[in-house]
Design an enzyme around this catalytic site. Sequence first.
Site, PDB file in Angstrom:
ATOM      1  N   ARG A  16       0.897  -1.149   0.107  1.00  0.00           N
ATOM      2  CA  ARG A  16      -0.003   0.032   0.050  1.00  0.00           C
ATOM      3  C   ARG A  16       0.990   1.328   0.107  1.00  0.00           C
ATOM      4  O   ARG A  16       0.596   2.304   0.677  1.00  0.00           O
ATOM      5  CB  ARG A  16      -0.826   0.096   1.048  1.00  0.00           C
ATOM      6  CG  ARG A  16      -2.227  -1.117   1.158  1.00  0.00           C
ATOM      7  CD  ARG A  16      -3.103  -0.932   2.288  1.00  0.00           C
ATOM      8  NE  ARG A  16      -2.477  -1.354   3.406  1.00  0.00           N
ATOM      9  CZ  ARG A  16      -2.870  -1.041   4.638  1.00  0.00           C
ATOM     10  NH1 ARG A  16      -3.874  -0.394   4.927  1.00  0.00           N
ATOM     11  NH2 ARG A  16      -2.245  -1.331   5.897  1.00  0.00           N
ATOM     12  N   ILE A 451     -27.536   1.976  16.465  1.00  0.00           N
ATOM     13  CA  ILE A 451     -27.534   0.887  15.398  1.00  0.00           C
ATOM     14  C   ILE A 451     -26.346   0.134  15.722  1.00  0.00           C
ATOM     15  O   ILE A 451     -26.344  -0.860  15.276  1.00  0.00           O
ATOM     16  CB  ILE A 451     -26.887   1.717  14.222  1.00  0.00           C
ATOM     17  CG1 ILE A 451     -27.951   2.703  14.028  1.00  0.00           C
ATOM     18  CG2 ILE A 451     -26.813   0.796  13.096  1.00  0.00           C
ATOM     19  CD1 ILE A 451     -29.429   2.381  13.604  1.00  0.00           C
ATOM     20  N   ARG A 535      -8.098   4.740  -0.165  1.00  0.00           N
ATOM     21  CA  ARG A 535      -8.686   3.600   0.963  1.00  0.00           C
ATOM     22  C   ARG A 535      -8.728   2.319   0.166  1.00  0.00           C
ATOM     23  O   ARG A 535      -8.863   2.251  -0.999  1.00  0.00           O
ATOM     24  CB  ARG A 535     -10.012   4.162   1.042  1.00  0.00           C
ATOM     25  CG  ARG A 535     -10.418   5.454   1.938  1.00  0.00           C
ATOM     26  CD  ARG A 535     -10.206   5.018   3.385  1.00  0.00           C
ATOM     27  NE  ARG A 535     -10.682   6.174   3.844  1.00  0.00           N
ATOM     28  CZ  ARG A 535     -11.754   6.004   4.918  1.00  0.00           C
ATOM     29  NH1 ARG A 535     -12.041   4.706   5.229  1.00  0.00           N
ATOM     30  NH2 ARG A 535     -12.092   7.182   5.593  1.00  0.00           N
ATOM     31  N   HIS A 661     -30.494  -3.841   9.943  1.00  0.00           N
ATOM     32  CA  HIS A 661     -30.058  -2.299   9.580  1.00  0.00           C
ATOM     33  C   HIS A 661     -29.686  -2.327   8.178  1.00  0.00           C
ATOM     34  O   HIS A 661     -28.679  -3.309   7.786  1.00  0.00           O
ATOM     35  CB  HIS A 661     -29.151  -1.892  10.726  1.00  0.00           C
ATOM     36  CG  HIS A 661     -28.431  -0.776  10.263  1.00  0.00           C
ATOM     37  ND1 HIS A 661     -29.096   0.361   9.956  1.00  0.00           N
ATOM     38  CD2 HIS A 661     -27.150  -0.538   9.720  1.00  0.00           C
ATOM     39  CE1 HIS A 661     -28.104   1.329   9.904  1.00  0.00           C
ATOM     40  NE2 HIS A 661     -26.786   0.718   9.408  1.00  0.00           N
ATOM     41  N   HIS A 714     -22.159  10.704   9.636  1.00  0.00           N
ATOM     42  CA  HIS A 714     -20.802  10.575   8.787  1.00  0.00           C
ATOM     43  C   HIS A 714     -20.364  12.224   8.956  1.00  0.00           C
ATOM     44  O   HIS A 714     -19.128  12.542   8.732  1.00  0.00           O
ATOM     45  CB  HIS A 714     -21.191  10.547   7.397  1.00  0.00           C
ATOM     46  CG  HIS A 714     -21.751   9.171   6.932  1.00  0.00           C
ATOM     47  ND1 HIS A 714     -22.894   8.977   6.754  1.00  0.00           N
ATOM     48  CD2 HIS A 714     -21.169   8.209   6.955  1.00  0.00           C
ATOM     49  CE1 HIS A 714     -23.262   7.784   6.499  1.00  0.00           C
ATOM     50  NE2 HIS A 714     -22.240   7.355   6.536  1.00  0.00           N
ATOM     51  N   CYS A 746     -26.463   5.226  11.301  1.00  0.00           N
ATOM     52  CA  CYS A 746     -25.841   4.194  11.477  1.00  0.00           C
ATOM     53  C   CYS A 746     -24.843   4.117  12.632  1.00  0.00           C
ATOM     54  O   CYS A 746     -25.323   4.792  13.763  1.00  0.00           O
ATOM     55  CB  CYS A 746     -24.578   4.254  10.294  1.00  0.00           C
ATOM     56  SG  CYS A 746     -23.726   2.602   9.733  1.00  0.00           S
TER      57      CYS A 746
HETATM   58  N1  GLN Z   1     -23.836  -2.616  13.637  1.00  0.00           N
HETATM   59  C1  GLN Z   1     -22.899  -1.968  12.908  1.00  0.00           C
HETATM   60  C2  GLN Z   1     -22.530  -0.672  13.479  1.00  0.00           C
HETATM   61  O1  GLN Z   1     -23.025   0.066  14.316  1.00  0.00           O
HETATM   62  C3  GLN Z   1     -23.521  -1.473  11.742  1.00  0.00           C
HETATM   63  C4  GLN Z   1     -22.586  -0.950  10.638  1.00  0.00           C
HETATM   64  C5  GLN Z   1     -23.232  -0.535   9.385  1.00  0.00           C
HETATM   65  O2  GLN Z   1     -24.165  -0.594   9.097  1.00  0.00           O
HETATM   66  N2  GLN Z   1     -22.316  -0.495   8.544  1.00  0.00           N
HETATM   67  O3  GLN Z   1     -21.312  -0.343  13.599  1.00  0.00           O
HETATM   68 ZN    ZN Z   2     -24.923   1.302   8.730  1.00  0.00          ZN
END
Ligand code: GLN
Ligand code: ZN
Length: 774
Positions: A16, A451, A535, A661, A714, A746
């Site tokens: 890399r 999440i 990345r 999710h 994000h 997320c």
């Molecule tokens: N459970 C995971 C988290 O919270 C879900 C991540 C994802 O959906 N990309 O990090």
């Molecule tokens: Zn997610």
Amino acid sequence: MVTTHNLGFPRIGAKRELKFALESYWKGESSRDALKGLGAELRQRHWSHQSPLDLTPVGDFAFYDQMLDMSFTLGNLPERVSGFHGDALDNYFRVARGRSVKGLEDHSACCGASDGAGDGATDGVAAGEMTKWFDTNYHYIVPEFTADTKFALDATRLLEQLAEAKRLGVNAKPVIIGPVTYLSLGKAKDDTDKLALLPRLLPVYAELLNQLAAQGVEWVQIDEPILVTELTAEWQDAVKTAYTTLATDKVKLLLATYFGQLQDNLALACQLPVQGLHLDAINARAEVATVVEQLPQDRVLSLGVINGRNIWKTDLNAVLEWLTPVAQSLGNRLWIAPSCSLLHVPVDLNSEQKLDADIRSWLAFAIQKLDELKVLATALNQGSVAVKNELEANQAAITARRTSPRVNNAAVKAAVAAITAGMGQRQSTYAQRASKQATLLKLPAYPTTTIGSFPQTAEIRHARSEFKAGRLDEAGYKVAMQAEIARSVREQEALGLDVLVHGEAERNDMVEYFGEQLDGYAFSQFGWVQSYGSRCVKPPILFGDIARPKAMTVEWSRYAQSLTAKPMKGMLTGPVTILNWSFVRDDQPRSVSCYQLALAIREEVLDLEKAGVRVIQIDEAALREGLPLRKSQWQEYLGWAVESFRITANGAQDETQIHTHMCYSEFNDIIESIAGMDADVITIETSRSDMELLDAFDHFNYPNEIGPGVYDIHSPNIPTQAHIEQLMKKAAERIPAERLWVNPDCGLKTRAWEEVIPALTNMVAAAKALRNAA
Ligand code: GLN
Ligand code: ZN
């Protein structure tokens, strides 16, 4: 004589190197000259790896992305950077970085085996949007068009690399992206019909070909992978127009298609006035005979006979068996190559020091794939005896893999064969389950949850690296992780969340964590593949039948539940996501591997349930990523993908609440399948779409509960209570309030606690206000 060539080589470097050089340059820690020097060094090294081939790709090297390079070559820069003066390379990075992406940040920032180094935003200019390159995990920068888009050739980069290659004695075949693929993958920023731009675009391509010809180039590889997708009549016409216009006797064109079959475009591809056609003979083996038949006698046919998308050794004897008669009938007209650019595989198997010897003997990375190509060519040109030893060694490895007890687990195969429809079926309907769950969980209206992950703090990362290095023993590691879990439970209780999570402190990655505990998975040290820019991802290698020797998450969940009276949500990654983020087997259908994963995770669900966990989330972040390129194949994929999820989840008792999710925001075209998963609750990414994507659920009358994300994880911005309330009100216009949850988009692992606490405080306050107003 058969000719050998390659379509493209990974540019990131075996260790890399390019990634680290880019990031150091962006941080201002190294000079532009150092970066450019490293680029030249990598090109030279990669060309020398390819030197046994007859023709070597030039121009496949990009500092960030090959599509962005093409945009620069065509002089198609977004308006917002066109006034910028300064160094060309810096301007290039300006378009590339600071991105805003759907589906990508998700993958990079919160999931996938990403190397996670920061690609922070650059000030001032909004970056180009990124999206997936066909069905790969590579992301390109989307070209932008408007009615006023003008093109102007800037061949500097390509000509410089060509000159460099010539100096090094490389037999160069410049590689460019073809005009139709370029247009088709771009985005019209106004309502312009992109095809209207074709007449403006073609003269620039013609001039580019002229300039390459002037350098003495014989062949140019022009990539039109768009030909493996469904094209309307207009786009098919565009292909015809493009190549009729570009036809020239100054250079020869090799039109490269890859990633799939030509199908409806086959006749068209064979008729184009180009000198050669490349066909992906891995995915389109079935089309080889027809193409041989239809391709005019004066054309070269390049067959991609080595898989450019996986890491397995090729069964060379098997290839020779079908390829030998083709070679006999085509003679000098046959070229052979990998199926696509090797961008999608790691560089060098020889870098691997820790890989199990058996598994290693079954693998081929980019450099090894080129060796295989050479063996095939020698066998075809001089007869198999000339490479007798190589072919025998290859045969031995192929046989060893096929018959290895590490690959084959009779009990697992039997379990897959014994799957019944009933296994994917909950005991009762959603309505009946929902009422039992309500009695048991006693959640308020607008229940709040997160999440799964909480910030991966420096302490967590430190403990993990100490543990991996052997400086911290298992007991010590466990204590450290428990402390983190306890902290996140404490914080969640203080925040007043309704359904808690343990925070995933013990997971470095949502796929790797499970892969490491399942039989049938291996991990490389340097198996990195570029995802975008600097990345990379390092997909785990699914090599054998999947079995779960013991429970994977139960202990952590049980510990977390012991700390609180609130319901603790178990947290698993679903089979489809594990599959889609792995290198998978080529010796059985993806569906079979997916069912094996489903059975293993189903056992985990049942064990969690036995341990008293009443809410279980099964993440399927990558369900959408697995969609085939052609819509006509979606149903087949969605059929087994959804069934795999159902097998995983639906052995649960009615009282157990199953969540899933997904972190992307396009559901319209797959909503029926999403509903078919029958999760009690689905949480999705919505905050940036202003809840509009809930329309898909609304129109479909989606029957179960939904948690539309109200907090864009994000971004470092803290969402206000008012904003969250406003989003939830919009949600309630589409989905009945009694079926709504309140949660972030997320997981929170990439954020800091200082950001998470105020954001979730506002989120909980918003939920309370909504309850009170109801
Ligand atoms: N459970 C995971 C988290 O919270 C879900 C991540 C994802 O959906 N990309 O990090
Ligand atoms: Zn997610």
